[in-house]
Design a protein around this motif. Structure first.
Motif, PDB file in Angstrom:
ATOM      1  N   MET B  60       0.821  -1.193  -0.011  1.00 28.59           N
ATOM      2  CA  MET B  60       0.117   0.086   0.112  1.00 28.59           C
ATOM      3  C   MET B  60       0.778   1.160   0.013  1.00 28.59           C
ATOM      4  O   MET B  60       1.495   1.460   1.038  1.00 28.59           O
ATOM      5  CB  MET B  60      -0.784   0.014   1.224  1.00 28.59           C
ATOM      6  CG  MET B  60      -2.100  -1.099   1.360  1.00 28.59           C
ATOM      7  SD  MET B  60      -3.200  -0.751  -0.066  1.00 28.59           S
ATOM      8  CE  MET B  60      -4.165   0.297   0.620  1.00 28.59           C
ATOM      9  N   LEU B  92      -2.878  -1.057   6.123  1.00 29.34           N
ATOM     10  CA  LEU B  92      -2.782   0.375   6.389  1.00 29.34           C
ATOM     11  C   LEU B  92      -2.186   0.675   7.783  1.00 29.34           C
ATOM     12  O   LEU B  92      -1.237   1.391   8.243  1.00 29.34           O
ATOM     13  CB  LEU B  92      -3.912   1.190   6.105  1.00 29.34           C
ATOM     14  CG  LEU B  92      -4.442   1.149   4.530  1.00 29.34           C
ATOM     15  CD1 LEU B  92      -5.660   2.142   4.369  1.00 29.34           C
ATOM     16  CD2 LEU B  92      -3.340   2.210   3.944  1.00 29.34           C
ATOM     17  N   PHE B  94      -0.840  -1.535   9.983  1.00 30.08           N
ATOM     18  CA  PHE B  94       0.480  -2.219  10.077  1.00 30.08           C
ATOM     19  C   PHE B  94       1.629  -1.177   9.570  1.00 30.08           C
ATOM     20  O   PHE B  94       2.511  -0.764  10.569  1.00 30.08           O
ATOM     21  CB  PHE B  94       0.336  -3.493   9.486  1.00 30.08           C
ATOM     22  CG  PHE B  94       1.589  -4.403   9.653  1.00 30.08           C
ATOM     23  CD1 PHE B  94       1.793  -5.226  10.936  1.00 30.08           C
ATOM     24  CD2 PHE B  94       3.008  -4.164   8.692  1.00 30.08           C
ATOM     25  CE1 PHE B  94       3.130  -5.816  11.352  1.00 30.08           C
ATOM     26  CE2 PHE B  94       4.002  -4.819   9.096  1.00 30.08           C
ATOM     27  CZ  PHE B  94       4.136  -5.751  10.014  1.00 30.08           C
ATOM     28  N   ASP B  95       1.338  -0.774   8.510  1.00 32.02           N
ATOM     29  CA  ASP B  95       2.391   0.124   8.155  1.00 32.02           C
ATOM     30  C   ASP B  95       2.565   1.390   9.104  1.00 32.02           C
ATOM     31  O   ASP B  95       3.626   1.865   9.425  1.00 32.02           O
ATOM     32  CB  ASP B  95       1.873   0.719   6.720  1.00 32.02           C
ATOM     33  CG  ASP B  95       2.272  -0.459   5.641  1.00 32.02           C
ATOM     34  OD1 ASP B  95       2.782  -1.442   6.183  1.00 32.02           O
ATOM     35  OD2 ASP B  95       1.925  -0.101   4.421  1.00 32.02           O
ATOM     36  N   GLN B  98       4.390   1.002  12.165  1.00 30.71           N
ATOM     37  CA  GLN B  98       5.841   0.998  12.165  1.00 30.71           C
ATOM     38  C   GLN B  98       6.605   2.256  12.162  1.00 30.71           C
ATOM     39  O   GLN B  98       7.507   2.324  12.610  1.00 30.71           O
ATOM     40  CB  GLN B  98       6.474   0.527  10.617  1.00 30.71           C
ATOM     41  CG  GLN B  98       5.575  -0.873  10.122  1.00 30.71           C
ATOM     42  CD  GLN B  98       5.801  -2.047  11.407  1.00 30.71           C
ATOM     43  OE1 GLN B  98       6.822  -1.987  11.665  1.00 30.71           O
ATOM     44  NE2 GLN B  98       4.612  -2.630  11.685  1.00 30.71           N
TER      45      GLN B  98
END
Lengths: 169, 206
Positions: B60, B92, B94-95, B98
């Motif tokens: 994504m 989304l 998860f990103d 980070q």
């Protein structure tokens, strides 16, 4: 987002902006086109929210997105696609080895390139299903076609894609 | 057993809908029975599955910050924690996790709160509600107790509906005597609890 609440424009931008951007990028392969589409959609959403009545918000939003995209296709001449942006590389979040990173980037490039070879009708349904994550019914609602047609387009699109990719993945 | 000849021409298309959980009523059995005996379709199914997995593995991309504010959505975090997000939403969040220390800290707090709630001790229901043969000595987890309570209410409701709907039909699998005894026992310990005469077809009960 609940269907019985009217979101603010900022909510829409925050919750759906990235999805709209990815939808546009996967359809066009072009970052500028994707950014333009996000801008255009958010503009239409801002205007439309004044008269929006609670209902299927996602259906409403994706109809706007799809119409904006089709308008942009009609207006603009086809531009050559650009290589994948750096974003594709940095959003690989799991710290894989350099070989794995390279393989993933190549795979992404291969898939993106294959996607762009699909007829627009098929590509649109495949992207809405596999990138945006809509159900067949939601896609039918957004694209304004029967669910059976959605099913057929997704199937034929994926099957074409399979033929365009090198197997095994 | 269905054969390839029994299948409609669009079996291939059904495989895609099967993969996506989008079959119409009646089609599921057709597909599963067919898949059971057709190695070509099994192969086709696996290829479709691989293709879909490849598509869904596309990263994504991040939209330019000037266009889209990168949000912190606590409702999303709770759904993420509970594994209730669709794949694309999951990616989304998860990103975002980070790169966002605030949301990671929020997620940690939500997880701790969830753990605390889930560690609440379960309570045994009053003895008169439990059949003697099914009494257990250990404490049940809260979730199990809730499920058991719902099941008990549903069972009683079904019993009442069944008895009222079919007054002339003797229940086959429900032990009405046991239920009536517990009911009477409850009446003896709870002032004001009315004993409702049990309805039975034929014969008399104490």
């Amino acid at each position: 987002m609940s269907d019985d609440l009217i979101p603010t424009w900022e909510d829409v931008a925050r919750s759906y902006g990235r999805k709209i951007y990815n939808f546009a990028y996967r359809l066009t392969g072009n970052r500028d086109d994707a950014s333009d589409l996000v801008q255009e959609v958010l503009l239409r959403v801002r205007k439309g929210l004044a008269s929006y009545t609670p209902g299927s918000f996602e259906g409403w939003l994706w109809r706007i997105t799809r119409n904006a995209f089709l308008d942009s296709v009609r207006k603009a001449k086809r531009r050559p696609t650009s290589p994948l942006p750096d974003d594709d590389r940095i959003s690989l979040v799991s710290s894989p080895s350099p070989d794995e990173v390279l393989a993933s980037v190549r795979l992404s490039e291969d898939i993106q390139s294959a996607l762009l070879k699909l007829p627009l009708d098929f590509r649109e349904c495949v992207v809405l299903c596999d990138v945006v994550g809509l159900s067949y019914e939601e896609i039918a609602n957004a694209v304004d076609i029967p669910v059976g047609t959605v099913r057929s387009r997704i199937h034929r699109g994926r099957k074409m894609l399979r033929g365009l990719l090198t197997w095994p993945l | 057993m269905a054969t390839m000849n029994d299948m409609p021409d669009h079996i291939d298309e059904l495989l895609t809908a099967y993969l996506d959980g989008e079959l119409r009523p009646g089609e599921l059995q057709l597909v599963t029975v067919h898949l059971d005996g057709c190695s070509n379709c099994i192969l086709a199914f696996h290829e479709l599955k691989e293709t879909r997995a490849a598509l869904r593995s596309l990263p994504m991309l991040r939209a330019p910050e000037s266009l889209v504010p990168h949000g912190h959505d606590e409702i999303q975090l709770s759904a993420y924690l509970d594994g209730e997000l669709p794949t694309t939403e999951y990616r989304l969040v998860f990103d975002h996790l980070q790169e966002c220390a605030d949301c990671r800290a929020n997620l940690h707090e939500l997880d701790a709160a969830r753990t605390a709630i889930r560690s609440l001790p379960g309570l045994d229901p009053p003895e008169f509600l439990m059949p003697a043969s099914r009494r257990v000595e250990h404490k049940w987890p809260a979730v199990q107790v809730r499920v058991a309570a719902v099941a008990a209410v549903a069972a009683v409701a079904a019993l009442v509906v069944g008895v009222r709907s079919f007054p002339n039909t003797a229940p086959v699998s429900i032990d009405l005597d046991s239920f009536a005894n517990r009911h009477v026992a409850r009446a003896s310990v709870e002032p004001g609890f009315q004993v409702i005469p049990a309805v039975h077809s034929g014969g008399s009960h104490p």
